[in-house]
Structures are given as structure tokens and as C-alpha cells.
Design a protein around this motif. Structure first.
Motif, PDB file in Angstrom:
ATOM      1  N   GLU A   1       0.849  -1.193   0.000  1.00  0.00           N
ATOM      2  CA  GLU A   1       0.000   0.000   0.000  1.00  0.00           C
ATOM      3  C   GLU A   1       0.883   1.242   0.000  1.00  0.00           C
ATOM      4  O   GLU A   1       1.922   1.281   0.646  1.00  0.00           O
ATOM      5  CB  GLU A   1      -0.917   0.009   1.231  1.00  0.00           C
ATOM      6  N   GLY A   2       0.474   2.237  -0.743  1.00  0.00           N
ATOM      7  CA  GLY A   2       1.236   3.476  -0.787  1.00  0.00           C
ATOM      8  C   GLY A   2       1.095   4.156  -2.126  1.00  0.00           C
ATOM      9  O   GLY A   2       0.331   3.725  -2.997  1.00  0.00           O
ATOM     10  N   PRO A   3       1.865   5.225  -2.321  1.00  0.00           N
ATOM     11  CA  PRO A   3       1.735   6.026  -3.539  1.00  0.00           C
ATOM     12  C   PRO A   3       2.040   5.259  -4.833  1.00  0.00           C
ATOM     13  O   PRO A   3       1.403   5.503  -5.856  1.00  0.00           O
ATOM     14  CB  PRO A   3       2.744   7.164  -3.359  1.00  0.00           C
ATOM     15  N   ASP A   4       2.980   4.330  -4.793  1.00  0.00           N
ATOM     16  CA  ASP A   4       3.301   3.558  -6.004  1.00  0.00           C
ATOM     17  C   ASP A   4       2.125   2.690  -6.437  1.00  0.00           C
ATOM     18  O   ASP A   4       1.840   2.572  -7.624  1.00  0.00           O
ATOM     19  CB  ASP A   4       4.540   2.686  -5.781  1.00  0.00           C
ATOM     20  N   LYS A   5       1.450   2.117  -5.473  1.00  0.00           N
ATOM     21  CA  LYS A   5       0.296   1.275  -5.797  1.00  0.00           C
ATOM     22  C   LYS A   5      -0.853   2.141  -6.328  1.00  0.00           C
ATOM     23  O   LYS A   5      -1.517   1.756  -7.295  1.00  0.00           O
ATOM     24  CB  LYS A   5      -0.159   0.492  -4.565  1.00  0.00           C
ATOM     25  N   ILE A   6      -1.058   3.293  -5.742  1.00  0.00           N
ATOM     26  CA  ILE A   6      -2.119   4.197  -6.205  1.00  0.00           C
ATOM     27  C   ILE A   6      -1.849   4.639  -7.644  1.00  0.00           C
ATOM     28  O   ILE A   6      -2.751   4.656  -8.485  1.00  0.00           O
ATOM     29  CB  ILE A   6      -2.253   5.406  -5.253  1.00  0.00           C
ATOM     30  N   LYS A   7      -0.584   4.974  -7.947  1.00  0.00           N
ATOM     31  CA  LYS A   7      -0.222   5.365  -9.318  1.00  0.00           C
ATOM     32  C   LYS A   7      -0.422   4.206 -10.289  1.00  0.00           C
ATOM     33  O   LYS A   7      -0.909   4.398 -11.405  1.00  0.00           O
ATOM     34  CB  LYS A   7       1.244   5.811  -9.369  1.00  0.00           C
TER      35      LYS A   7
END
Length: 143
Positions: free
Chosen positions: A84-90
């Protein structure tokens, strides 16, 4: 009496043998949806010499579009496995972008067949090949 007859008429299609509503089962996972998408495009080759090529090809592409829509509800395994985190959101946003472009490409291809425009067909197929290459480079690690 009128209500009884109306109810009977409305129920009649359900009582006739062989008149069951045909419900096609959609793909069970993203991999199957992708296979159906690929199959719809590969099927176009078989129609190249068919006298009804344009309409049959448009119908085949429309069918493939339904697989694109079905695939949109799944998340590629490579993204699911990300922490989970910004890389997954992107990555999720990018996957949605690619699936949206794919659906738009299928629509362009269907319209090209309906217009009987070989040049537009080739352009739409090229566009879909580019999207597929980008998608597979990012999210298909050969698993």
C-alpha cells in the motif's frame, strides 16, 4: 379475470420449454477476459475474405469490447502484490488509464469496420497493439 389473463400472458414465456433466457457467463478472471479480447482480434484474420467481413468484424469487435469492460473490474496481480502506498495508487490509476484506452481503441475499431474504412481499421489495430505492448510491459510479467 382480466388480471388472471394478464398474469398468465406475462408468465407464458417462462413456462415454454427452450425459451429460457440465455445468460452467457462472462470471464471468471482477468486472464480469461484478456484471452477473450485477444481472441476477438485474432478472429478478424479469418474474416478477411468473407463477403460480410465488415459487419461480422464489427460484431466480433463489439463482443471483444464486452471482455474489455469485464476486465476493468479486476486488478492485475502485479499491482495487487504491491505494498500500500503512492506507487500502488499510481499503478492502479495507470491500469485504469490503459483499460480505458483499450476500450476506446475497440470502439474506434468497431466504428472503422462499420464505416468500411480499411485505413481506419489498420490505424485502430496499430493503436491497440501499442496499448497492449505498454500494458504487457508494465503488468504482465509472464506469470
Amino acid at each position: 379475470m382480466k388480471i388472471f389473463i394478464l398474469t398468465l400472458i406475462m408468465a407464458l414465456p417462462f413456462a415454454l420449454p427452450g425459451q429460457e433466457e440465455k445468460k452467457e457467463a462472462g470471464p471468471k478472471d482477468m486472464e480469461e477476459a484478456m484471452d477473450l479480447m485477444s481472441g476477438s482480434l485474432k478472429g478478424l484474420r479469418r474474416l478477411r475474405r468473407d463477403p460480410d467481413r465488415w459487419s461480422k468484424s464489427a460484431a466480433l469487435v463489439a463482443e471483444g469490447s464486452q471482455s474489455v469492460i469485464a476486465a476493468m473490474k479486476w486488478i492485475p496481480k502485479e499491482i495487487e502484490e504491491l505494498p500500500e502506498g503512492p506507487d500502488k495508487i499510481k499503478a492502479l490509476a495507470d491500469a485504469r488509464r490503459l483499460m480505458g484506452l483499450t476500450l476506446a481503441g475497440y470502439a474506434e475499431l468497431e466504428l472503422a469496420f462499420l464505416a468500411k474504412d480499411e485505413e481506419k481499421v489498420e490505424a485502430a489495430l496499430d493503436q491497440l497493439k501499442e496499448i497492449k505492448a505498454e500494458s504487457h510491459e508494465k503488468y504482465d510479467r509472464g506469470e
